[in-house]
Design an enzyme around this catalytic site. Structure first.
Site, PDB file in Angstrom:
ATOM      1  N   ARG A  91      77.776  23.173  50.226  1.00  0.00           N
ATOM      2  CA  ARG A  91      78.128  24.387  50.962  1.00  0.00           C
ATOM      3  C   ARG A  91      79.052  24.067  52.135  1.00  0.00           C
ATOM      4  O   ARG A  91      79.961  24.856  52.431  1.00  0.00           O
ATOM      5  CB  ARG A  91      76.850  25.067  51.456  1.00  0.00           C
ATOM      6  CG  ARG A  91      77.077  26.448  52.053  1.00  0.00           C
ATOM      7  CD  ARG A  91      75.752  27.073  52.485  1.00  0.00           C
ATOM      8  NE  ARG A  91      74.930  27.432  51.340  1.00  0.00           N
ATOM      9  CZ  ARG A  91      75.021  28.606  50.706  1.00  0.00           C
ATOM     10  NH1 ARG A  91      75.909  29.496  51.102  1.00  0.00           N
ATOM     11  NH2 ARG A  91      74.231  28.873  49.691  1.00  0.00           N
ATOM     12  N   GLU A 110      70.092  23.106  46.807  1.00  0.00           N
ATOM     13  CA  GLU A 110      69.521  24.446  46.757  1.00  0.00           C
ATOM     14  C   GLU A 110      69.035  24.730  45.344  1.00  0.00           C
ATOM     15  O   GLU A 110      69.675  24.361  44.367  1.00  0.00           O
ATOM     16  CB  GLU A 110      70.557  25.503  47.158  1.00  0.00           C
ATOM     17  CG  GLU A 110      71.071  25.337  48.579  1.00  0.00           C
ATOM     18  CD  GLU A 110      72.056  26.426  48.961  1.00  0.00           C
ATOM     19  OE1 GLU A 110      72.055  27.474  48.282  1.00  0.00           O
ATOM     20  OE2 GLU A 110      72.812  26.229  49.924  1.00  0.00           O
ATOM     21  N   GLU A 155      78.727  34.254  45.124  1.00  0.00           N
ATOM     22  CA  GLU A 155      78.760  33.692  46.465  1.00  0.00           C
ATOM     23  C   GLU A 155      79.756  32.550  46.561  1.00  0.00           C
ATOM     24  O   GLU A 155      80.446  32.393  47.567  1.00  0.00           O
ATOM     25  CB  GLU A 155      77.375  33.198  46.878  1.00  0.00           C
ATOM     26  CG  GLU A 155      77.340  32.851  48.351  1.00  0.00           C
ATOM     27  CD  GLU A 155      76.092  32.074  48.744  1.00  0.00           C
ATOM     28  OE1 GLU A 155      75.879  31.900  49.948  1.00  0.00           O
ATOM     29  OE2 GLU A 155      75.357  31.642  47.855  1.00  0.00           O
ATOM     30  N   ASP A 159      86.677  39.880  46.964  1.00  0.00           N
ATOM     31  CA  ASP A 159      87.115  40.575  48.174  1.00  0.00           C
ATOM     32  C   ASP A 159      88.466  40.003  48.587  1.00  0.00           C
ATOM     33  O   ASP A 159      88.584  39.246  49.551  1.00  0.00           O
ATOM     34  CB  ASP A 159      86.079  40.395  49.276  1.00  0.00           C
ATOM     35  CG  ASP A 159      86.403  41.246  50.500  1.00  0.00           C
ATOM     36  OD1 ASP A 159      87.143  42.231  50.344  1.00  0.00           O
ATOM     37  OD2 ASP A 159      85.921  40.913  51.596  1.00  0.00           O
ATOM     38  N   HIS A 188      68.282  40.502  45.025  1.00  0.00           N
ATOM     39  CA  HIS A 188      68.731  39.445  44.123  1.00  0.00           C
ATOM     40  C   HIS A 188      70.108  39.862  43.614  1.00  0.00           C
ATOM     41  O   HIS A 188      70.228  40.671  42.691  1.00  0.00           O
ATOM     42  CB  HIS A 188      67.770  39.285  42.942  1.00  0.00           C
ATOM     43  CG  HIS A 188      66.425  38.746  43.323  1.00  0.00           C
ATOM     44  ND1 HIS A 188      66.265  37.574  44.024  1.00  0.00           N
ATOM     45  CD2 HIS A 188      65.170  39.230  43.097  1.00  0.00           C
ATOM     46  CE1 HIS A 188      64.979  37.339  44.208  1.00  0.00           C
ATOM     47  NE2 HIS A 188      64.291  38.337  43.666  1.00  0.00           N
ATOM     48  N   CYS A 211      72.102  38.298  41.900  1.00  0.00           N
ATOM     49  CA  CYS A 211      72.342  37.878  40.515  1.00  0.00           C
ATOM     50  C   CYS A 211      72.109  39.040  39.561  1.00  0.00           C
ATOM     51  O   CYS A 211      72.816  39.191  38.557  1.00  0.00           O
ATOM     52  CB  CYS A 211      71.404  36.739  40.115  1.00  0.00           C
ATOM     53  SG  CYS A 211      71.512  35.292  41.160  1.00  0.00           S
TER      54      CYS A 211
END
Length: 876
Positions: free
Chosen positions: A530, A563, A574, A631, A842, A844
C-alpha cells in the site's frame, strides 16, 4: 442473365409464378374478408358467407379475418360485386387480384367517386405513356380534375410505379421538360378546378410553403458542406421534380393509395433483379427506383410499414456496395429535414416490427428488422457525411512488429488463434465512403436519435455477440450497426468479449502447463504494498508487458501485502483508486489541473519517465476490461486521441477554455490584427518551475506577424502544439499502455469517444429512485420495513455531494455504471439491533451493513458520519 434452371424452367420464371400465386391467394383472402365485413352490395344476396345475406350474423374484424382464411381453404363461394360496387378503378386494370387489393385499400371518398362511373364518358387509359415526366403528370391530373375522375391517373401511376423499367425512365433530367414549376404556375394549374373546395386549396398552399421551406433548407449548412466536399452526386433522376409531383399528388386522398399498391407489386420484381441479375452493373440508372420511392413522404404511415416497406427495405439492402455508397452520398446532400424523415421512416419500421411483447424468434432472424437496420445505416452515414467532418488530423497508428517465425504457435495448433489480430473489423460501406464515424465532429442529426430503444429491449446480446464474433457470414449481428445500440447494450457486448478473452487466456495457460510442464498463473495477479503502490504496480505490469502482453487480458486479482481478503472486485476498485490518486497528485507533476474546468491535462514539462504514463494507460484499459469505474477527469479530446484523432482548435473549448476564448476572439476580430494585437508566430509558456519558455510555431516565428490573412494558420498551429506536439512523448506512452489491453477488443468499432468516457468514468447522473427499485435486502430486511423506508427517505433528502459520498462508501466509486444506477445491484443487509456502531460496507459486493436503529434521526446521523469520515478499503 443468370442461367439457372429448375425442372426445365428459368429460376426467374419459377419465382415469378410463385410470387403471382402468393399474391393471388392473399387478395382472394382479402376479398373474402371484405365480403364478410361489407358484403357484396346485393340486397337479395343468398350467399351465407356474405354480409349482404339477410340471415348473416355480423362479426368483428378479427373473427372475419379468421373466417376469411377458412373460406379460402375450402374454396367457398365468392360473390360478384353488385353494380353499385363495380367499376372500382384499380392501379392494374389487367390484373384481377390487383383490383381487389386496390378496392380493399381504397377510401370511402374514392368508392363514392366510382359509384358514378357508369354515368361518365369513356375514360382515357393513356396506354401510350410508358414513363412519367412532371409535365405528363400535370397534364393527366388536369384532365382528371376537369372530369372529376382520377381513375386514369391512378391507372397510369399503378402501371409506371409498379414497373422497374418504367420507373427507371421516369422523371429524367434529360427528358427536356420545360418545368412549369414556379409557385405562380402551380397555383394557376391548381386553379383550373373551379369547384375545388377551400380545404383542399389550403392544403395545397401549405404544401407549396412546405416545398419552398424544404428547398431553402436543401441549401443549408449540411447540404452545402457535403456538396462542396464531395462535389454534386450525379443521378439521372430529377429529384426536385419528383418532390413536387409527390407534394401535389399525395395531398389527394383519391390518388394516394395508388402509390402503395404500386410499391407492393414493384418490390418482388426488383428483389429478383438484384438477387439474380447484375442490373446495377449493366444499368446504373436502376438506382433511380430507390431515389424516387424514398421521396414519398408517406412511407412512415401504418399502411406502408405493414405492407410495402418490409419488402422495399429488403430490396434496398440487396443493392451492391457501390450503389449503396452512391445513394449515401446523394442523401448526404439533402436537407436535415429530409434526412430526418428517412431516418424516422426506418426507425418506425423497426419499432413497428419489434413492438409485440411476445416473440417466437430472435430479432436477428427477422428479415424486416435486419433489412431496415441496413437501410438505416445508409441514412446514418449520410448524416455523418453531411455533418462537420474532419478527415484529417489522424494519429499515427503504431504497427506491431511482424513475427519472423514461420512455426505454428501452440494457440494455432490447438485452435486458439488470437482473435482479431488485425484489430476491429471495418465496415465495408465505411471503407467505400472513405470516412469513419469518428471523423464527424458534429452530425446533422444527433447520434442519439439513431438509437432504437425498443430494439435494444428485445435484443439478446449474448446471441448477437456470437453472431458478431463467430457466425458473421451467415447471421446478422446488430453490432455491425452500432449506431442503433445504446451504450448499455454495447457495453454488454464488450463485457462478453472481455470474459471470453479471459477464459481463453485461462485455457491457453492450462494447455501450456500440460504441454510444457510449467505451472503458469491463469490470472493477472498483482501483489502490491500500500505504501509503494506505484513502484510495485509499475514494475509488475512492465514485466508482464515485456514478457507476454496477452497476460494483461487475464482476469485481474489484486492483493495488498499484509492484508487479508479475497478480491471479488472491491480490492481492484481500491487499487485503481489509489493508483490514480497518486498519479494525478499535482505535486508529482505528471498532470496539470484546471480549477475552472476541474479537469487534468498532460504536463508537457513533466520529468516522469514514459513508463509512468504507460501505467496510467494500462490502468484505464484494465478498468474497461474488468468492468470497473474510475474517478478520472480528462477532457473529451483525450478520448478522441485514444480513438485515433488528433486534437484541433475546437477541442480547446473544454481542455483549455481560456485559451480557446482568446483564439476565438482573434478569429472574429474585425480590426487590424497586425497593428492592434502585435502577435507573432512565437508563443510563450511556463515550465514545471514557473520559468518562461518560448516556441516558434513556424521557422523564425518571432519575425512573422499574425495578420488577417494568416490568423487561421496561427490558431491551427497553436492548437496543434498545445494538444499534440507539446505532449507527444507523454501521450504516446499513455496510449500505448491503453492499447496493450484493448487493441484486440471491439472497443474501437463499437464506441464513440463520449461512450468510451462513459465506460471508464461512469455517469454523473445519479437516479437514486432507480437504485431503490433494484436494491435487494438480506438478513431479515425487506422493502416494507420501517428502517428501510426511513433509510430511503433519508438518502433521497441528501444533497448531491452527500449522495456521491454514500455511493463512494457503498460501491467504491461515486459514479453510476453505464445504464444508470438501475444497473447497479446493491444489497442492504441487517447488521444487528439498535447500536451506536456506524454502518459498514463491502464494496466488493456493493453491500451495506445497516444496524436496525431505533429512530430515523439516529439513522441519518450515523449514516452521514460513516460516509463523511470513511477512507480506504474496509476502514472507518
Amino acid at each position: 442473365p443468370v442461367k439457372m434452371i429448375i425442372r426445365g424452367y428459368p429460376v426467374t420464371s419459377c419465382l415469378n409464378v410463385l410470387y403471382r400465386k402468393r399474391a393471388a391467394a392473399k387478395h382472394l383472402i382479402e376479398r373474402y374478408f371484405r365480403q364478410l365485413t361489407e358484403g357484396c352490395g346485393n340486397g337479395a344476396c343468398t350467399n351465407e358467407f356474405c354480409a349482404s345475406c339477410l340471415g348473416f350474423q355480423p362479426m368483428d374484424n378479427n373473427a372475419a379475418a379468421v373466417r376469411a382464411l377458412e373460406l379460402y381453404k375450402i374454396n367457398a363461394k365468392l360473390c360478384d360485386p353488385h353494380p353499385s360496387k363495380k367499376g372500382i378503378s384499380a392501379a392494374f386494370p389487367d390484373n384481377h387480384s390487383a383490383k381487389d387489393t386496390h378496392a380493399a385499400l381504397m377510401g370511402d371518398h374514392e368508392r363514392k367517386m366510382t359509384d358514378k362511373d357508369d354515368l361518365l364518358p369513356p375514360r382515357e387509359d393513356f396506354r401510350e405513356v410508358h414513363y412519367l415526366t412532371e409535365d405528363k403528370v400535370y397534364e393527366i391530373l388536369s384532365i382528371c380534375e376537369g372530369k372529376r375522375d382520377y381513375s386514369p391517373l391512378i391507372r397510369v401511376i399503378g402501371r409506371i410505379f409498379s414497373s422497374a423499367d418504367g420507373l427507371v425512365q421516369s422523371f429524367r433530367k434529360d427528358q427536356g421538360q420545360h418545368k412549369p414549376h414556379t409557385k405562380e404556375q402551380r397555383k394557376a394549374h391548381q386553379g383550373k378546378d373551379e369547384d375545388k373546395d377551400e380545404d383542399e386549396k389550403e392544403r395545397s398552399t401549405a404544401m407549396d410553403q412546405e416545398s419552398e421551406e424544404s428547398e431553402a433548407s436543401a441549401s443549408s449548412r449540411g447540404a452545402a458542406a457535403a456538396e462542396s466536399r464531395l462535389g454534386p452526386v450525379e443521378v439521372s433522376v430529377d429529384v426536385e421534380a419528383v418532390r413536387r409531383v409527390y407534394a401535389r399528388l399525395l395531398s389527394n386522398e383519391t390518388i394516394e393509395a395508388a402509390f402503395l399498391n404500386a410499391l407492393v407489386y414493384l418490390t418482388p420484381h426488383v428483389e429478383l433483379d438484384l438477387t439474380y441479375l447484375d442490373v446495377y452493373d449493366t444499368n446504373p440508372d436502376y438506382l433511380n427506383i430507390f431515389v424516387i420511392v424514398m421521396e414519398n413522404s408517406n412511407l412512415h404511415s401504418p399502411e406502408y410499414l405493414e405492407m410495402a416497406m418490409p419488402l422495399f427495405c429488403k430490396c434496398m439492402s440487396k443493392l451492391p456496395l457501390p450503389a449503396l455508397a452512391k445513394l449515401t452520398r446523394l442523401w448526404s446532400q439533402y436537407s436535415i429535414e429530409q434526412i430526418r424523415r428517412m431516418m424516422e421512416t426506418f426507425q418506425q419500421l423497426i419499432t413497428f416490427t419489434v413492438s409485440p411483447s411476445f416473440r417466437e424468434h430472435l430479432v436477428n432472424d427477422d428479415d424486416c428488422v435486419v433489412a431496415a437496420a441496413k437501410c438505416l445505416k445508409l441514412v446514418f452515414y449520410a448524416n455523418v457525411l453531411g455533418g462537420d467532418l474532419d478527415t484529417d488530423h489522424n494519429e499515427d497508428e503504431e504497427e506491431e512488429p511482424a513475427s519472423e517465425s514461420s512455426e505454428l504457435t501452440l494457440q494455432e495448433l490447438l485452435g486458439e488463434e488470437r482473435r482479431n489480430k488485425k484489430g476491429p473489423r471495418i465496415d465495408p460501406l465505411e471503407k467505400e465512403l472513405g470516412i469513419r464515424t469518428l471523423d464527424c465532429r458534429q452530425p446533422l442529426i444527433p447520434f442519439e436519435e439513431f438509437v432504437n430503444e425498443p430494439l435494444n429491449d428485445v435484443l439478446e446480446m449474448d446471441k448477437d455477440f456470437t453472431f458478431f464474433k463467430v457466425d458473421s457470414e451467415s447471421k446478422f449481428s446488430f453490432q455491425t450497426c452500432p449506431f442503433i445500440l445504446n451504450a448499455c447494450t454495447k457495453s454488454l457486448g464488450l463485457y462478453y468479449d472481455n470474459r471470453i478473452s479471459m477464459y481463453s487466456e485461462r485455457r491457453i495457460t492450462a494447455l501450456y502447463s500440460l504441454v510444457q510442464g510449467q505451472q503458469l498463473n491463469p490470472y493477472l495477479r498483482l501483489k502490491v504494498r500500500r505504501d509503494h503502490i506505484i513502484d510495485d504496480a509499475l514494475v509488475r505490469l512492465e514485466m508482464i508487458a515485456m514478457e507476454n502482453p496477452a497476460d494483461l487480458r487475464k482476469q485481474l486479482f489484486v492483493e495488498f501485502e499484509g492484508e487479508q481478503g479475497v478480491d471479488e472486485g472491491g480490492v481492484s476498485k481500491e487499487f485503481f483508486q489509489l493508483v490514480l490518486e497518486e498519479m494525478f497528485n499535482p505535486d508529482i507533476g505528471m498532470f496539470t489541473y484546471d480549477e475552472s474546468t476541474k479537469l487534468f491535462w498532460f504536463n508537457p514539462s513533466s520529468l516522469e519517465n514514459e513508463a509512468q504514463f504507460t501505467l496510467i494507460g494500462i490502468v484505464l484499459g484494465l478498468a474497461i476490461y474488468n468492468n470497473c469505474i474510475l474517478d478520472v477527469h480528462f477532457p473529451m479530446v483525450v478520448y478522441r486521441k485514444l480513438m485515433g484523432k488528433k486534437g484541433t482548435y475546437l477541442d480547446l473549448a473544454d481542455s483549455h477554455p481560456v485559451l480557446y476564448q482568446s483564439l476565438k476572439e482573434l478569429l472574429e476580430y474585425e480590426g487590424n490584427v497586425e497593428e492592434d494585437m502585435m502577435i507573432t508566430f512565437q508563443i510563450s509558456q511556463t515550465d514545471l518551475f514557473g520559468d518562461p519558455i518560448t516556441y516558434d510555431l513556424k521557422e523564425h516565428g518571432d519575425k512573422i506577424p499574425v495578420t488577417m490573412e494568416n490568423r487561421k494558420e496561427f490558431v491551427s498551429l497553436y492548437a496543434e502544439y498545445i494538444l499534440n506536439k507539446s505532449v507527444e512523448r507523454q501521450f504516446k506512452a499513455f496510449r500505448r499502455g491503453f492499447q496493450m489491453v484493448t487493441n484486440e477488443s471491439p472497443l474501437k468499432c463499437l464506441f464513440r469517444p463520449e461512450e468510451v468516457e462513459l465506460l471508464i468514468c461512469g455517469s454523473r447522473n445519479l437516479d437514486f429512485y432507480a437504485l431503490e427499485e433494484t436494491t435487494e435486502y438480506d438478513g431479515g430486511y425487506h422493502k416494507d420495513c420501517r428502517i428501510i423506508k426511513d433509510f430511503w427517505e433519508t438518502v433521497h433528502s441528501f444533497s448531491d455531494e452527500d449522495k456521491r459520498l454514500f455511493l463512494q462508501f457503498t460501491t467504491g466509486t461515486d459514479r453510476a455504471p453505464v445504464g444508470g444506477l438501475g444497473k447497479l445491484k446493491m444489497i442492504i443487509a441487517k447488521n444487528g439491533p439498535d447500536t451506536d456502531r456506524l454502518p459498514t460496507s463491502h464494496t466488493c459486493f456493493n453491500a451495506l451493513l445497516l444496524p436496525e436503529y431505533d429512530t430515523k434521526e439516529k439513522l441519518k446521523e450515523r449514516l452521514l458520519k460513516a460516509i463523511t469520515y470513511a477512507k480506504g478499503f474496509g476502514m472507518l
